[in-house]
Design an enzyme around this catalytic site. Structure first.
Site, PDB file in Angstrom:
ATOM      1  N   ASP A 154       1.120  -0.896   0.307  1.00  0.00           N
ATOM      2  CA  ASP A 154       0.009   0.094  -0.096  1.00  0.00           C
ATOM      3  C   ASP A 154       0.641   1.370   0.316  1.00  0.00           C
ATOM      4  O   ASP A 154       1.790   0.891   0.961  1.00  0.00           O
ATOM      5  CB  ASP A 154      -1.202   0.004   1.068  1.00  0.00           C
ATOM      6  CG  ASP A 154      -2.324   0.840   0.878  1.00  0.00           C
ATOM      7  OD1 ASP A 154      -2.391   1.308   0.119  1.00  0.00           O
ATOM      8  OD2 ASP A 154      -3.408   0.775   1.588  1.00  0.00           O
ATOM      9  N   ASP A 155       0.633   2.367  -0.630  1.00  0.00           N
ATOM     10  CA  ASP A 155       1.713   3.486  -1.130  1.00  0.00           C
ATOM     11  C   ASP A 155       3.261   3.453  -1.265  1.00  0.00           C
ATOM     12  O   ASP A 155       3.237   3.947  -0.613  1.00  0.00           O
ATOM     13  CB  ASP A 155       0.486   4.643   0.204  1.00  0.00           C
ATOM     14  CG  ASP A 155      -0.756   4.924  -0.033  1.00  0.00           C
ATOM     15  OD1 ASP A 155      -1.179   4.612  -0.882  1.00  0.00           O
ATOM     16  OD2 ASP A 155      -1.286   5.690   0.427  1.00  0.00           O
ATOM     17  N   CYS A 161      -5.868   4.357  -3.934  1.00  0.00           N
ATOM     18  CA  CYS A 161      -6.318   3.023  -3.338  1.00  0.00           C
ATOM     19  C   CYS A 161      -7.322   1.874  -4.178  1.00  0.00           C
ATOM     20  O   CYS A 161      -7.073   0.845  -4.055  1.00  0.00           O
ATOM     21  CB  CYS A 161      -6.654   2.315  -1.781  1.00  0.00           C
ATOM     22  SG  CYS A 161      -5.034   3.712  -1.022  1.00  0.00           S
ATOM     23  N   LYS A 215      -5.424  -6.233   3.447  1.00  0.00           N
ATOM     24  CA  LYS A 215      -5.977  -5.556   2.772  1.00  0.00           C
ATOM     25  C   LYS A 215      -6.775  -5.746   0.976  1.00  0.00           C
ATOM     26  O   LYS A 215      -6.635  -6.231   0.041  1.00  0.00           O
ATOM     27  CB  LYS A 215      -5.348  -4.046   2.139  1.00  0.00           C
ATOM     28  CG  LYS A 215      -6.452  -2.939   1.724  1.00  0.00           C
ATOM     29  CD  LYS A 215      -5.392  -1.640   1.986  1.00  0.00           C
ATOM     30  CE  LYS A 215      -6.388  -0.341   1.181  1.00  0.00           C
ATOM     31  NZ  LYS A 215      -5.341   0.626   1.572  1.00  0.00           N
ATOM     32  N   HIS A 217     -10.144  -3.477   0.960  1.00  0.00           N
ATOM     33  CA  HIS A 217     -10.295  -2.138   0.541  1.00  0.00           C
ATOM     34  C   HIS A 217     -11.705  -1.521  -0.764  1.00  0.00           C
ATOM     35  O   HIS A 217     -11.251  -1.004  -1.402  1.00  0.00           O
ATOM     36  CB  HIS A 217      -9.987  -1.220   0.219  1.00  0.00           C
ATOM     37  CG  HIS A 217      -9.334   0.227   0.711  1.00  0.00           C
ATOM     38  ND1 HIS A 217      -8.393   1.623   0.308  1.00  0.00           N
ATOM     39  CD2 HIS A 217     -10.749   1.352   0.880  1.00  0.00           C
ATOM     40  CE1 HIS A 217      -9.293   2.628   1.437  1.00  0.00           C
ATOM     41  NE2 HIS A 217     -10.857   2.067   1.368  1.00  0.00           N
ATOM     42  N   ASP A 267      -1.125  -0.284  -5.243  1.00  0.00           N
ATOM     43  CA  ASP A 267      -2.231  -0.381  -5.224  1.00  0.00           C
ATOM     44  C   ASP A 267      -2.200   1.476  -6.161  1.00  0.00           C
ATOM     45  O   ASP A 267      -2.703   1.272  -7.167  1.00  0.00           O
ATOM     46  CB  ASP A 267      -2.967  -0.302  -5.086  1.00  0.00           C
ATOM     47  CG  ASP A 267      -2.575   0.582  -2.939  1.00  0.00           C
ATOM     48  OD1 ASP A 267      -1.435   1.440  -3.127  1.00  0.00           O
ATOM     49  OD2 ASP A 267      -3.429   0.260  -2.555  1.00  0.00           O
ATOM     50  N   ASN A 268      -1.129   2.429  -5.813  1.00  0.00           N
ATOM     51  CA  ASN A 268      -1.507   3.445  -5.931  1.00  0.00           C
ATOM     52  C   ASN A 268       0.635   3.967  -5.712  1.00  0.00           C
ATOM     53  O   ASN A 268       0.918   3.920  -5.237  1.00  0.00           O
ATOM     54  CB  ASN A 268      -2.035   4.402  -5.268  1.00  0.00           C
ATOM     55  CG  ASN A 268      -2.269   4.238  -4.525  1.00  0.00           C
ATOM     56  OD1 ASN A 268      -3.676   3.770  -3.918  1.00  0.00           O
ATOM     57  ND2 ASN A 268      -1.097   4.451  -3.639  1.00  0.00           N
ATOM     58  N   LYS A 318       0.366  10.927  -5.454  1.00  0.00           N
ATOM     59  CA  LYS A 318      -1.084  10.195  -4.642  1.00  0.00           C
ATOM     60  C   LYS A 318      -2.659  11.011  -4.994  1.00  0.00           C
ATOM     61  O   LYS A 318      -2.365  11.711  -4.448  1.00  0.00           O
ATOM     62  CB  LYS A 318      -1.559   9.090  -3.973  1.00  0.00           C
ATOM     63  CG  LYS A 318      -2.650   8.577  -3.497  1.00  0.00           C
ATOM     64  CD  LYS A 318      -2.172   7.840  -2.175  1.00  0.00           C
ATOM     65  CE  LYS A 318      -3.674   6.867  -1.712  1.00  0.00           C
ATOM     66  NZ  LYS A 318      -3.516   6.809  -0.268  1.00  0.00           N
TER      67      LYS A 318
END
Length: 564
Positions: A55-56, A97, A150, A152, A325-326, A345
């Site tokens: 994530d991130d 996300c 995760k 989401h 994801d991003n 982001k």
């Protein structure tokens, strides 16, 4: 397989009428349609697939991207993964996300599934039941499927992993990490009792369950350093330890059934804010920041899972694919991901979507190889279908026509050819026409959302507005950047350099025009969560039916750029 949109061999030098959808739409480029999934014979028997998503995590955080030890956070596991497999330099997630994870799961632009953002706790909704996911498609090919970490993608029962093709989900988390701090009195002492009760009552913790069964909340999650599952609560710092343990448990089980291929989707919660490293990793990075400690933890957990593959003798038969994801969330710099690209982001700049990615498959993917092809999370659907020996469906799970935006990356992975993808579309939450388009090495930016021309990097984060910035569409022409010469999008070449590059917008126009036609043939689903997008005026309301009628009668065409 659905009817394929073919690559165009030459520029379409024909008149294109202007089209308006609320605001003027500008478009571009050769659009190549998703490639049909190929027979897996060339790849041999169906491989096991281990998909790891973090994530991130920033493009510049990990060792193979000149991060790692050089940035105060050693990443030996990622360094080893790159040495044993392929590193991607032009791999794209989405700007945030939920759309990033929806694109990975469905192989479709997030606005097609309605998953451009996700609802707050207690509001329900989520990934529509009609969507195909990686798991539901691989089930058709006889795979055993498993999910942990995760999600989401919504909290309604139909939207959970065990309703979306996964045989088993264990420790599934429905929100980003910040959401678990909302009910916490230590994090938000100023919150009213009434609002706090709303979050306490509606925030779901770790969910587990088998397909066809109701999910069970095994314990709550909060933002504290507590690890007390027996008392019904586990804090954020400990979540990834449970995710790792669940993955290893599944691999040990899967190894007992060598005749059945498996697909496991492993989603670590880090490095999303707040970065609260496990106690074992506090202070273990060189730079001692929470983010750097969290990256070291992520690296160690990825390494532990890959070591388990080796221990179980599964390595040679397993495609390992790691992605994010991003793009990095630079708004919370320096305790956040780093990217050398412009933006953060939440924007359509490169920093919002370009992500670190690796693939390993011994005997199929050459060690220490690098791919510069334009690829992205959307392409996992066609790639995994190809390796499983099945075609992408022509109808969704409710028997309605469906289109995918996914290209088979197998030739890229195996070194037998290039990706058929020549473009990438960048969307933020409320866009049907993309906010930016990449065609080859050229990028066309239409929506200046969250960007005021500030330099890239940590010194500019106070002006990297991300979601806080308003949509601000270019009035007449896009900004145009040559990403090979100018990867930081610093110099706009549209009618601003001595060569006068108006011509460059022609392929971009065609790409978006072709894309928009697919939305007429395959209408997007209802947004699963809506945010404020500005006032609705009387004139816009009255034009709405007119635009719908025009779309239905005339389709979509995009005007050519004009000169001086």
């Amino acid at each position: 397989m659905h009817e394929q949109m073919r690559k165009r061999e030459a520029f379409p030098w024909r008149g294109l009428a202007a089209f308006a959808l609320g605001a003027a739409v500008f478009s571009a480029g050769f659009i190549a349609a998703p490639a049909k999934a190929q027979d897996s014979e060339a790849a041999g028997s169906k491989p096991n697939i281990l998909l790891i998503v973090s994530d991130d995590t920033g493009w510049g955080d990990l060792g193979p991207y000149l991060g790692g030890e050089g940035r105060g956070m050693p990443t030996p596991a990622f360094d080893k993964l790159a040495a044993e497999g392929m590193t991607f330099t032009n791999f794209y997630g989405q700007p945030s996300c939920t759309p990033g994870r929806a694109a990975i799961q469905t192989g479709r632009n997030p606005n097609r599934s309605g998953m451009t953002t996700v609802a707050f706790q207690g509001q329900g909704g989520g990934l529509p039941a009609a969507e195909w996911t990686l798991a539901s498609l691989l089930k058709e090919a006889g795979y055993k499927t498993y999910f942990t970490g995760k999600w989401h993608l919504g909290e309604s029962d139909y939207a959970l992993p065990n309703a979306q093709g996964y045989d088993v989900m264990k420790y599934a988390f429905l929100y980003h990490l910040n959401a678990y701090t909302y009910p916490d009195t230590n994090w938000f002492p100023g919150m009213s009792d009434e609002v706090r009760k709303v979050f306490q009552d509606s925030t779901k913790g770790a969910l587990s369950g088998n397909a066809g069964e109701e999910a069970t909340e095994v314990w709550k999650v909060n933002g504290e350093y507590v690890d007390t599952p027996d008392q019904g609560v586990v804090g954020i710092p400990f979540l990834d330890a449970y995710v790792e343990a669940a993955a290893i448990e599944f691999l040990e089980d899967a190894a007992q059934d060598s005749d059945t291929p498996f697909f496991i989707n492993l989603n670590f919660m880090k490095n999303h804010q707040p970065n609260l490293p496990h106690p074992d990793f506090e202070g273990q990075s060189i730079s001692k920041s929470k983010y750097a400690d969290a990256v070291v933890e992520l690296d160690a957990r990825v390494g532990n899972v890959l070591d388990k593959l080796d221990e179980l003798g599964l390595t040679d038969d397993t495609l390992v694919f790691y992605t994010v994801d991003n793009g990095a969330w630079q708004d919370v710099y320096p305790d956040a991901g780093y990217t050398p690209f412009r933006g953060t982001k939440g924007t359509v700049r490169e920093g919002g979507s370009r992500v670190p990615t690796f693939a390993r498959w011994p005997g199929r993917i050459a060690p220490a190889s690098v791919s510069h092809d334009i690829t992205g999370g959307l392409d996992l659907m066609a790639t995994f279908a190809s390796l499983a020996g099945i075609d992408l469906p022509t109808q969704d799970r409710e028997n309605q026509p469906i289109v995918f935006d996914s290209f088979d990356m197998t030739p890229v992975l195996t070194g037998t050819g290039a990706s058929e993808r020549n473009n990438w579309f960048y969307f933020t939450e409320d866009e049907l026409t993309p906010g930016a388009v990449r065609v080859g090495n050229f990028k066309y930016v239409f929506n200046l959302r969250g960007d005021d021309g500030a330099d890239t990097g940590g010194l500019a984060v106070d002006t990297n507005l991300g979601w806080k910035g308003a949509s601000s569409y270019v009035a007449t022409v896009p900004q145009v950047f040559d990403l090979l010469a100018d990867p930081q999008e610093r110099y706009d070449i549209f009618m601003t350099n001595f060569t006068e590059s108006t011509w460059a917008v022609v392929p971009a126009n065609q790409a978006v025009a072709d894309l928009m036609k697919t939305y007429v043939q395959y209408p997007p689903r209802k947004l699963q969560s809506e945010t404020y997008s500005g006032p609705i005026t009387l004139s816009r309301y009255q034009r709405f039916q007119y635009v719908r009628d025009a779309l239905e009668k005339e389709g979509v065409t995009i005007g050519l750029p004009t000169g001086n």
